[in-house]
Motif scaffolding. Structure first.
Motif, PDB file in Angstrom:
ATOM      1  N   SER A  82      92.538 140.280  -3.874  1.00  0.00           N
ATOM      2  CA  SER A  82      91.132 139.963  -4.098  1.00  0.00           C
ATOM      3  C   SER A  82      90.200 140.991  -3.468  1.00  0.00           C
ATOM      4  N   SER A  83      90.568 141.507  -2.319  1.00  0.00           N
ATOM      5  CA  SER A  83      89.720 142.504  -1.653  1.00  0.00           C
ATOM      6  C   SER A  83      89.976 143.916  -2.148  1.00  0.00           C
ATOM      7  N   SER A 106      92.874 134.952  -6.472  1.00  0.00           N
ATOM      8  CA  SER A 106      93.256 135.932  -5.455  1.00  0.00           C
ATOM      9  C   SER A 106      93.862 137.210  -6.019  1.00  0.00           C
ATOM     10  N   PHE A 107      94.989 137.065  -6.702  1.00  0.00           N
ATOM     11  CA  PHE A 107      95.717 138.240  -7.148  1.00  0.00           C
ATOM     12  C   PHE A 107      95.618 138.389  -8.666  1.00  0.00           C
ATOM     13  N   ASN A 147      84.983 141.535  -8.641  1.00  0.00           N
ATOM     14  CA  ASN A 147      85.035 140.100  -8.358  1.00  0.00           C
ATOM     15  C   ASN A 147      83.807 139.358  -8.884  1.00  0.00           C
ATOM     16  N   ILE A 148      82.689 140.032  -8.962  1.00  0.00           N
ATOM     17  CA  ILE A 148      81.502 139.372  -9.511  1.00  0.00           C
ATOM     18  C   ILE A 148      81.715 139.066 -10.992  1.00  0.00           C
ATOM     19  N   LYS A 149      82.312 139.999 -11.694  1.00  0.00           N
ATOM     20  CA  LYS A 149      82.584 139.802 -13.122  1.00  0.00           C
ATOM     21  C   LYS A 149      83.910 139.080 -13.360  1.00  0.00           C
ATOM     22  N   LYS A 150      84.650 138.802 -12.277  1.00  0.00           N
ATOM     23  CA  LYS A 150      85.960 138.153 -12.391  1.00  0.00           C
ATOM     24  C   LYS A 150      86.862 138.926 -13.343  1.00  0.00           C
ATOM     25  N   SER A 151      86.840 140.228 -13.201  1.00  0.00           N
ATOM     26  CA  SER A 151      87.572 141.097 -14.112  1.00  0.00           C
ATOM     27  C   SER A 151      88.480 142.060 -13.357  1.00  0.00           C
ATOM     28  N   VAL A 152      89.534 142.446 -14.035  1.00  0.00           N
ATOM     29  CA  VAL A 152      90.451 143.464 -13.542  1.00  0.00           C
ATOM     30  C   VAL A 152      90.609 144.509 -14.640  1.00  0.00           C
ATOM     31  N   TYR A 153      90.765 145.748 -14.205  1.00  0.00           N
ATOM     32  CA  TYR A 153      90.818 146.859 -15.136  1.00  0.00           C
ATOM     33  C   TYR A 153      92.089 147.668 -14.895  1.00  0.00           C
ATOM     34  N   TYR A 164     100.108 142.628 -20.535  1.00  0.00           N
ATOM     35  CA  TYR A 164      99.650 141.293 -20.204  1.00  0.00           C
ATOM     36  C   TYR A 164      98.898 141.300 -18.883  1.00  0.00           C
ATOM     37  N   CYS A 165      97.791 140.621 -18.880  1.00  0.00           N
ATOM     38  CA  CYS A 165      97.069 140.361 -17.644  1.00  0.00           C
ATOM     39  C   CYS A 165      97.647 139.096 -17.014  1.00  0.00           C
ATOM     40  N   ALA A 166      97.753 139.083 -15.699  1.00  0.00           N
ATOM     41  CA  ALA A 166      98.297 137.926 -14.999  1.00  0.00           C
ATOM     42  C   ALA A 166      97.480 137.644 -13.750  1.00  0.00           C
ATOM     43  N   ALA A 167      97.510 136.378 -13.329  1.00  0.00           N
ATOM     44  CA  ALA A 167      96.748 135.982 -12.146  1.00  0.00           C
ATOM     45  C   ALA A 167      97.555 135.016 -11.313  1.00  0.00           C
TER      46      ALA A 167
END
Length: 115
Positions: A50-51, A29-30, A71-77, A92-95
Motif C-alpha cells: 500500500s505504501s 493493501s497489496f 492510492n487516491i485513485k485506488k489504481s495500480v499500473y 491479471y490484476c490481483a488484490a
C-alpha cells in the motif's frame, strides 16, 4: 468483495511499450499483476504494498517492467518496456489484504507482442 477492472492491453511490436491500469472498487493493501501465457502456468509479474515500500518483480520482467500505484485513485499500473514476444499473455490484476495470498482477481487483459 473487491472488484478489479483492468485496461491497457493490446498488440505491440517487440521492443515497444504498453501501460496497464487496474482500478479497484475499494482501497486494499497489496496489489499485483500476474500473467498466464498459453500452455503455461500463471506467474507473478509484480506486486506492490500500500505504501509502495515493498515491491517485487518476477525474474523475467526485472529491469523492463515497473509497477506503481495511486492510492487516491485506488489504481495500480504496470509500465511495460522493451517488450518481447515471450511477454505475450493474459495479464491479471490481483488484490489482497496480505502478501501471501491474492484473493481478488480481475477479468484479465490480453497483451500480444509480435516479433
Amino acid at each position: 468483495q473487491v472488484q478489479l477492472v483492468e485496461s491497457g492491453g493490446g498488440l505491440v511490436q517487440a521492443g515497444g511499450s504498453l501501460r496497464l491500469t487496474c482500478t479497484a472498487s475499494t482501497s486494499i493493501s497489496f496489489l499485483g499483476w500476474f500473467r498466464r501465457a498459453p500452455g503455461k502456468q500463471r506467474e507473478m509479474v509484480a506486486t506492490i504494498s500500500s505504501s509502495g515500500g515493498i515491491i517485487d518483480y518476477g525474474e523475467a520482467v526485472k529491469g523492463r517492467f515497473t509497477i506503481s500505484r495511486d492510492n487516491i485513485k485506488k489504481s495500480v499500473y504496470l509500465q511495460m518496456d522493451s517488450l518481447k514476444p515471450e511477454d505475450t499473455a493474459v495479464y491479471y490484476c490481483a488484490a489482497s489484504w496480505t502478501l501471501d495470498t491474492f484473493s481478488f482477481w480481475g477479468q484479465g487483459t490480453q497483451v500480444t507482442v509480435s516479433s
